[in-house]
Write an enzyme that holds these catalytic residues in place. Sequence first.
Site, mmCIF file in Angstrom:
data_model
loop_
_atom_site.group_PDB
_atom_site.id
_atom_site.type_symbol
_atom_site.label_atom_id
_atom_site.label_comp_id
_atom_site.label_asym_id
_atom_site.label_seq_id
_atom_site.Cartn_x
_atom_site.Cartn_y
_atom_site.Cartn_z
ATOM 1 N N SER A 1 3.690 11.694 -8.537
ATOM 2 C CA SER A 1 4.348 11.141 -9.733
ATOM 3 C C SER A 1 5.094 12.172 -10.572
ATOM 4 O O SER A 1 5.830 11.796 -11.486
ATOM 5 C CB SER A 1 3.325 10.427 -10.609
ATOM 6 O OG SER A 1 2.950 9.217 -10.002
ATOM 7 N N LYS B 1 8.746 11.615 -10.975
ATOM 8 C CA LYS B 1 9.330 10.506 -11.739
ATOM 9 C C LYS B 1 10.295 10.927 -12.856
ATOM 10 O O LYS B 1 11.360 10.324 -12.988
ATOM 11 C CB LYS B 1 8.208 9.621 -12.293
ATOM 12 C CG LYS B 1 7.456 8.855 -11.200
ATOM 13 C CD LYS B 1 6.208 8.190 -11.751
ATOM 14 C CE LYS B 1 5.452 7.392 -10.705
ATOM 15 N NZ LYS B 1 4.155 6.903 -11.221
ATOM 16 N N TYR C 1 10.877 5.524 -2.499
ATOM 17 C CA TYR C 1 9.864 5.895 -3.494
ATOM 18 C C TYR C 1 8.713 6.681 -2.857
ATOM 19 O O TYR C 1 8.282 7.715 -3.364
ATOM 20 C CB TYR C 1 9.337 4.636 -4.205
ATOM 21 C CG TYR C 1 8.147 4.917 -5.084
ATOM 22 C CD1 TYR C 1 8.295 5.587 -6.299
ATOM 23 C CD2 TYR C 1 6.861 4.537 -4.693
ATOM 24 C CE1 TYR C 1 7.197 5.866 -7.098
ATOM 25 C CE2 TYR C 1 5.762 4.815 -5.497
ATOM 26 C CZ TYR C 1 5.931 5.478 -6.688
ATOM 27 O OH TYR C 1 4.845 5.773 -7.477
ATOM 28 N N TYR D 1 0.332 8.657 -18.777
ATOM 29 C CA TYR D 1 -0.206 7.290 -18.658
ATOM 30 C C TYR D 1 -1.100 6.911 -19.832
ATOM 31 O O TYR D 1 -0.743 7.146 -20.977
ATOM 32 C CB TYR D 1 -0.952 7.116 -17.324
ATOM 33 C CG TYR D 1 -0.186 7.535 -16.112
ATOM 34 C CD1 TYR D 1 1.051 6.948 -15.816
ATOM 35 C CD2 TYR D 1 -0.670 8.500 -15.246
ATOM 36 C CE1 TYR D 1 1.763 7.320 -14.675
ATOM 37 C CE2 TYR D 1 0.038 8.868 -14.107
ATOM 38 C CZ TYR D 1 1.240 8.282 -13.834
ATOM 39 O OH TYR D 1 1.925 8.650 -12.717
ATOM 40 N N VAL E 1 -0.944 12.457 -8.719
ATOM 41 C CA VAL E 1 -2.255 12.336 -8.076
ATOM 42 C C VAL E 1 -2.612 13.470 -7.119
ATOM 43 O O VAL E 1 -3.759 13.558 -6.693
ATOM 44 C CB VAL E 1 -2.445 11.002 -7.311
ATOM 45 C CG1 VAL E 1 -2.681 9.857 -8.258
ATOM 46 C CG2 VAL E 1 -1.316 10.728 -6.387
HETATM 47 N N1 GLN Z 1 2.663 7.951 -4.745
HETATM 48 C C1 GLN Z 1 1.684 7.641 -5.732
HETATM 49 C C2 GLN Z 1 1.580 6.136 -5.928
HETATM 50 O O1 GLN Z 1 2.574 5.495 -6.100
HETATM 51 C C3 GLN Z 1 2.027 8.334 -7.018
HETATM 52 C C4 GLN Z 1 1.053 8.049 -8.103
HETATM 53 C C5 GLN Z 1 0.748 9.209 -9.020
HETATM 54 O O2 GLN Z 1 0.959 10.366 -8.725
HETATM 55 N N2 GLN Z 1 0.148 8.884 -10.124
HETATM 56 O O3 GLN Z 1 0.520 5.573 -5.888
#
Ligand code: GLN
Length: 300
Positions: free
Chosen positions: A80, A83, A205, A257, A275
């Site tokens: 993420s 993003k 994505y 978040y 993550v």
């Molecule tokens: N690729 C992960 C997902 O879409 C990214 C989520 C994250 O890093 N919080 O679940």
Amino acid sequence: LNKIDTIQRASQAGPTALAPVEDYLAELHARVAAISGGKPADYIPELGKVDPELFGIAIATVDGQIYAVGDAAVPFTIQSVSKPFMYRYALQNYGRLAVLEQVGVEPTGEAFNSIVLDEVANRPFNPMVNAGAIAVAEMMLGETQDERLANMLELFSDLAGRKLDIDQSVFNSELATGHRNRAIAYMMLNTSMISRDPNEVLDLYFRQCSVKVTCRDLAIMAATLANDGKNPLTGKPVFGAQYVRDMLTVMNSCGMYDYAGEWAYEVGMPAKSGVSGSIIAVIAGQIGICVYSPPIDKAR
Ligand code: GLN
């Protein structure tokens, strides 16, 4: 923040004053390494195979100096943390109004993968949660999927100042198990927040999340944001300065978040987590920071 200020002043004082930064980072690394808890994400099975002991910190300044300690050269997938860069790219290529039609700027107070759109506009709340990021992924320019993938990789490579690639096994792992993201994409097809085949949008994505970076790369990428979009190592203007405010504001309010409010209160730097266990933070006009440690808590 005060400490970072001191580091920054020390590094501007010239080569003889550089040691305090490295000493401080080494001391910080040793102190924080003693903290245990959390666990590597394994809902994408491939991510669960990581060595949980890895721990790196890197700082890149807007004048191109890099300080790194610990496992700052170990590759992992960006997840993420990709993003904000994709959002910045969409703003630059489509403008604020067009992007706002597909994705809002309101914090959700919910987890990254929540299946929720705002009830008034049917839009994803913001570009830092998965729904918003999937809508933004559709905005990658290119006539064909191959062209879009190439443009996406070029964007991240320009940001890092070296050629980056995709971790194929993490990508395959997420492609095989990413049903929740599929649900989110179909929900947005239903409300016209995306218009192409959801599986094609998700393909980009998932690949965007699987771009392989190091802690050092991410510090440079964050420093590019701190430097009005110009890569401090290569000097290449990856973005113009126009939408810096938009992007840093959204990182500040939504980047962490459902922990974003507490983060802003405690830490105060616009940031983004992922993550794989990395967090970037930006001090505009000064530095980009990356911390990498695979065990994460629930506020990932
Ligand atoms: N690729 C992960 C997902 O879409 C990214 C989520 C994250 O890093 N919080 O679940």
